[in-house]
Write a protein that holds these residues in place. Structure first.
Motif, mmCIF file in Angstrom:
data_model
loop_
_atom_site.group_PDB
_atom_site.id
_atom_site.type_symbol
_atom_site.label_atom_id
_atom_site.label_comp_id
_atom_site.label_asym_id
_atom_site.label_seq_id
_atom_site.Cartn_x
_atom_site.Cartn_y
_atom_site.Cartn_z
ATOM 1 N N ILE A 276 21.634 -45.083 26.889
ATOM 2 C CA ILE A 276 21.297 -45.603 25.301
ATOM 3 C C ILE A 276 19.698 -45.013 24.684
ATOM 4 O O ILE A 276 19.415 -44.344 24.169
ATOM 5 C CB ILE A 276 20.647 -47.261 25.258
ATOM 6 C CG1 ILE A 276 20.111 -47.388 24.205
ATOM 7 C CG2 ILE A 276 19.220 -47.547 26.454
ATOM 8 C CD1 ILE A 276 21.542 -47.706 22.910
ATOM 9 N N TYR A 277 19.155 -44.536 25.882
ATOM 10 C CA TYR A 277 17.569 -43.240 25.794
ATOM 11 C C TYR A 277 18.292 -41.923 25.247
ATOM 12 O O TYR A 277 17.815 -42.042 24.082
ATOM 13 C CB TYR A 277 16.666 -43.051 26.420
ATOM 14 C CG TYR A 277 16.457 -44.905 27.173
ATOM 15 C CD1 TYR A 277 15.335 -45.817 26.717
ATOM 16 C CD2 TYR A 277 17.199 -45.167 28.153
ATOM 17 C CE1 TYR A 277 14.669 -46.863 26.729
ATOM 18 C CE2 TYR A 277 16.597 -46.729 28.949
ATOM 19 C CZ TYR A 277 15.598 -47.071 28.348
ATOM 20 O OH TYR A 277 15.277 -49.151 28.447
ATOM 21 N N GLU A 278 18.719 -41.337 26.044
ATOM 22 C CA GLU A 278 19.831 -40.087 25.761
ATOM 23 C C GLU A 278 20.036 -39.975 24.096
ATOM 24 O O GLU A 278 19.897 -39.362 23.315
ATOM 25 C CB GLU A 278 20.292 -39.404 26.467
ATOM 26 C CG GLU A 278 19.419 -39.510 27.030
ATOM 27 C CD GLU A 278 18.624 -37.544 27.546
ATOM 28 O OE1 GLU A 278 19.070 -37.081 26.729
ATOM 29 O OE2 GLU A 278 17.709 -38.408 27.622
ATOM 30 N N ALA A 279 21.042 -40.969 24.092
ATOM 31 C CA ALA A 279 21.559 -41.584 22.871
ATOM 32 C C ALA A 279 20.327 -41.691 21.571
ATOM 33 O O ALA A 279 21.098 -41.235 20.419
ATOM 34 C CB ALA A 279 22.465 -42.665 22.709
ATOM 35 N N ALA A 280 19.836 -42.406 22.025
ATOM 36 C CA ALA A 280 18.684 -42.548 20.556
ATOM 37 C C ALA A 280 18.118 -41.073 20.251
ATOM 38 O O ALA A 280 17.561 -40.544 19.553
ATOM 39 C CB ALA A 280 17.670 -43.252 21.168
ATOM 40 N N LEU A 281 18.192 -39.844 20.919
ATOM 41 C CA LEU A 281 18.049 -39.129 20.594
ATOM 42 C C LEU A 281 18.759 -38.097 19.496
ATOM 43 O O LEU A 281 18.074 -37.505 18.386
ATOM 44 C CB LEU A 281 17.473 -37.807 21.972
ATOM 45 C CG LEU A 281 16.988 -38.225 23.127
ATOM 46 C CD1 LEU A 281 16.638 -37.096 24.070
ATOM 47 C CD2 LEU A 281 15.107 -38.294 22.374
ATOM 48 N N TYR A 282 19.621 -38.473 20.108
ATOM 49 C CA TYR A 282 20.650 -37.808 18.943
ATOM 50 C C TYR A 282 20.759 -38.964 17.342
ATOM 51 O O TYR A 282 21.194 -38.222 16.321
ATOM 52 C CB TYR A 282 22.328 -38.143 19.075
ATOM 53 C CG TYR A 282 22.469 -36.743 20.160
ATOM 54 C CD1 TYR A 282 23.750 -36.033 20.610
ATOM 55 C CD2 TYR A 282 22.077 -37.134 21.579
ATOM 56 C CE1 TYR A 282 24.281 -35.054 21.544
ATOM 57 C CE2 TYR A 282 22.710 -36.679 22.811
ATOM 58 C CZ TYR A 282 23.350 -35.220 22.741
ATOM 59 O OH TYR A 282 23.550 -34.521 23.255
ATOM 60 N N ALA A 283 20.311 -39.834 18.140
ATOM 61 C CA ALA A 283 20.616 -40.595 16.688
ATOM 62 C C ALA A 283 19.073 -40.355 15.432
ATOM 63 O O ALA A 283 18.920 -40.483 14.235
ATOM 64 C CB ALA A 283 20.022 -42.185 16.845
ATOM 65 N N THR A 284 18.192 -39.473 16.086
ATOM 66 C CA THR A 284 16.628 -39.302 15.235
ATOM 67 C C THR A 284 16.933 -38.167 15.006
ATOM 68 O O THR A 284 16.746 -37.865 13.551
ATOM 69 C CB THR A 284 15.925 -39.750 16.468
ATOM 70 O OG1 THR A 284 15.245 -40.553 16.686
ATOM 71 C CG2 THR A 284 14.462 -38.592 16.179
ATOM 72 N N VAL A 285 17.972 -37.037 15.647
ATOM 73 C CA VAL A 285 18.811 -35.797 15.194
ATOM 74 C C VAL A 285 19.793 -35.996 13.529
ATOM 75 O O VAL A 285 18.973 -35.413 12.785
ATOM 76 C CB VAL A 285 18.891 -34.987 15.680
ATOM 77 C CG1 VAL A 285 19.692 -34.239 14.867
ATOM 78 C CG2 VAL A 285 17.778 -34.271 16.908
ATOM 79 N N SER A 286 20.309 -37.108 13.775
ATOM 80 C CA SER A 286 21.061 -37.080 12.467
ATOM 81 C C SER A 286 20.401 -38.039 11.865
ATOM 82 O O SER A 286 20.359 -37.401 10.081
ATOM 83 C CB SER A 286 22.462 -38.750 12.934
ATOM 84 O OG SER A 286 23.201 -39.456 12.266
ATOM 85 N N ALA A 287 19.458 -38.462 11.731
ATOM 86 C CA ALA A 287 18.748 -39.457 10.942
ATOM 87 C C ALA A 287 17.666 -38.640 10.142
ATOM 88 O O ALA A 287 17.421 -38.419 8.843
ATOM 89 C CB ALA A 287 17.557 -40.612 11.277
ATOM 90 N N SER A 288 17.969 -37.313 10.306
ATOM 91 C CA SER A 288 16.204 -36.197 10.136
ATOM 92 C C SER A 288 16.986 -35.178 8.980
ATOM 93 O O SER A 288 16.525 -35.087 8.166
ATOM 94 C CB SER A 288 16.205 -35.813 11.247
ATOM 95 O OG SER A 288 16.767 -34.159 12.026
ATOM 96 N N PHE A 289 18.139 -35.136 9.050
ATOM 97 C CA PHE A 289 19.050 -34.702 8.166
ATOM 98 C C PHE A 289 19.311 -34.941 6.677
ATOM 99 O O PHE A 289 19.092 -34.459 5.825
ATOM 100 C CB PHE A 289 20.715 -33.836 8.652
ATOM 101 C CG PHE A 289 20.335 -32.958 9.749
ATOM 102 C CD1 PHE A 289 20.174 -31.408 9.507
ATOM 103 C CD2 PHE A 289 20.880 -33.193 10.978
ATOM 104 C CE1 PHE A 289 20.223 -30.666 10.150
ATOM 105 C CE2 PHE A 289 20.831 -32.813 12.170
ATOM 106 C CZ PHE A 289 20.574 -31.304 11.709
ATOM 107 N N VAL A 290 19.417 -36.471 6.693
ATOM 108 C CA VAL A 290 19.939 -37.694 5.307
ATOM 109 C C VAL A 290 18.329 -37.521 5.203
ATOM 110 O O VAL A 290 18.578 -37.533 3.570
ATOM 111 C CB VAL A 290 19.613 -38.715 6.214
ATOM 112 C CG1 VAL A 290 19.735 -39.780 5.269
ATOM 113 C CG2 VAL A 290 21.544 -39.306 6.919
ATOM 114 N N ILE A 291 17.093 -37.169 5.734
ATOM 115 C CA ILE A 291 15.926 -37.809 4.625
ATOM 116 C C ILE A 291 15.255 -37.169 4.134
ATOM 117 O O ILE A 291 13.968 -36.713 3.763
ATOM 118 C CB ILE A 291 14.899 -38.246 5.941
ATOM 119 C CG1 ILE A 291 14.600 -37.438 7.038
ATOM 120 C CG2 ILE A 291 15.329 -40.050 6.143
ATOM 121 C CD1 ILE A 291 13.807 -38.304 7.784
ATOM 122 N N GLU A 292 15.618 -35.371 4.687
ATOM 123 C CA GLU A 292 14.741 -33.825 4.262
ATOM 124 C C GLU A 292 15.424 -34.181 2.584
ATOM 125 O O GLU A 292 14.707 -32.531 2.479
ATOM 126 C CB GLU A 292 15.497 -33.445 5.131
ATOM 127 C CG GLU A 292 16.779 -32.616 5.521
ATOM 128 C CD GLU A 292 16.547 -31.554 6.553
ATOM 129 O OE1 GLU A 292 15.533 -31.244 7.133
ATOM 130 O OE2 GLU A 292 17.418 -31.258 7.296
#
Length: 324
Positions: A276-292
């Motif tokens: 779950i902790y490593e998966a959250a890194l992928y989650a954070t990267v995913s969100a980074s593309f949406v908000i820019e």
């Protein structure tokens, strides 16, 4: 969408919504800012993810073209000749955000997946009220030999103290509970000031209430610029920083960031053997593309770049930022 004989990894029961936007100042007057209606590919191959798209009579060609550009194989289209596509209004008044549906909702349940290529995914995401979450998890239990990872995102307008009893009833069937910070504090009748300490206290409360079978689930509280806080009963809590915490000028519009985060989390769970902790890194990267940017990020299918950048490069940069 064609069947491959494989079950998909990640399927969302979220509705496809055409978002419209209204920007007002603190006095309720139009600011003059506009944004055209927006239709809302992860790190996984398209055949590993899926979502039902209910197309109404007003489904525009440009929306179809944009969806097809992400890979048509990930969508299961259902046509409705008697109604329009689900629409909603996102209104911004100063720093306050409002949301309301403009058309009747076409809800999606696990039974809608039966007999389709989206049936019996490894991971199932849903965003709804706690009472509907209870109905969804009941349908899942009706399916023999299907025990998906359930990711539950409480719908914002039902994150109120009155919904807490219903939420507590469904928590044992939820593997990953993920409200945002404001929603978590509201559900628990806690002070509304978002800080690391209040977020951590809220997450601890949800763990006490028994997230997951035998209380072995995870709580992921999405906390904007603070990042995301992930905690489990066995391994404790950890903060994952927001990707753009060092360059807030890149944050243009956070609409859809939570959905993107949880989609990335689902992909990350597969790629990291359910860490779950490593998966959250992928989650954070995913969100980074949406908000820019306002609207959807731009995908280059030839180079597999999002907004001219590589998800892999961003993942490596986030690891470096955290000292991994």
């Amino acid at each position: 969408m064609t069947t491959t004989g494989e079950h998909p990894h990640f399927v969302s029961l979220g509705m496809f919504i055409i978002d419209e936007f209204e920007y007002l100042d603190e006095h309720g007057q139009p600011t003059g800012r506009t944004l055209s209606p927006q239709g809302s590919r992860p790190t996984l191959p398209a055949k590993k993810v899926g979502m039902i798209i209910d197309r109404g009579t007003d489904f525009a060609n440009w929306i179809q073209d944009r969806l097809d550009s992400y890979d048509r194989s990930m969508w299961l289209f259902r046509d409705h000749a008697d109604c329009g596509t689900t629409r909603a209004l996102n209104s911004y008044r100063g720093d306050l955000r409002g949301f309301k549906y403009l058309t009747p909702r076409i809800r999606i349940t696990p039974r809608d997946l039966t007999g389709t290529p989206l049936a019996r995914p490894t991971t199932l995401h849903f965003i709804c009220s706690p009472s509907r979450a209870l109905e969804i998890t009941s349908e899942v239990r009706e399916e023999r030999d299907w025990d998906p990872i359930t990711i539950y995102e409480p719908i914002p307008d039902r994150c109120v103290p009155e919904e807490l009893p219903a939420l507590r009833k469904v928590l044992s069937a939820i593997c990953i509970l993920s409200p945002n910070a404001e929603e978590a504090l509201s559900l628990l009748s806690m002070p509304s000031q978002v800080s690391r300490s209040t977020v951590e206290a809220a997450a601890a409360r949800f763990l006490e209430y028994g997230v997951g079978t035998d209380g072995q689930g995870s709580v992921v509280i999405r906390s904007g610029a603070l990042g995301a806080y992930i905690t489990t009963r066995r391994t404790g809590g950890r903060w994952i920083p927001a990707f753009w915490s060092d360059n807030t000028d890149k944050v243009v519009d956070v609409t859809g960031a939570g959905n993107a985060f949880l989609g990335g989390l689902g992909a990350g769970l597969m790629l990291t053997s359910n860490d779950i902790y490593e998966a959250a890194l992928y989650a954070t990267v995913s969100a980074s593309f949406v908000i820019e940017q306002e609207g959807l990020p731009l995908l280059s299918s030839e180079t597999n770049l999002w907004n001219s950048d590589s998800p892999k490069r961003r993942l490596e940069r986030l690891r470096e930022q955290m000292g991994h």
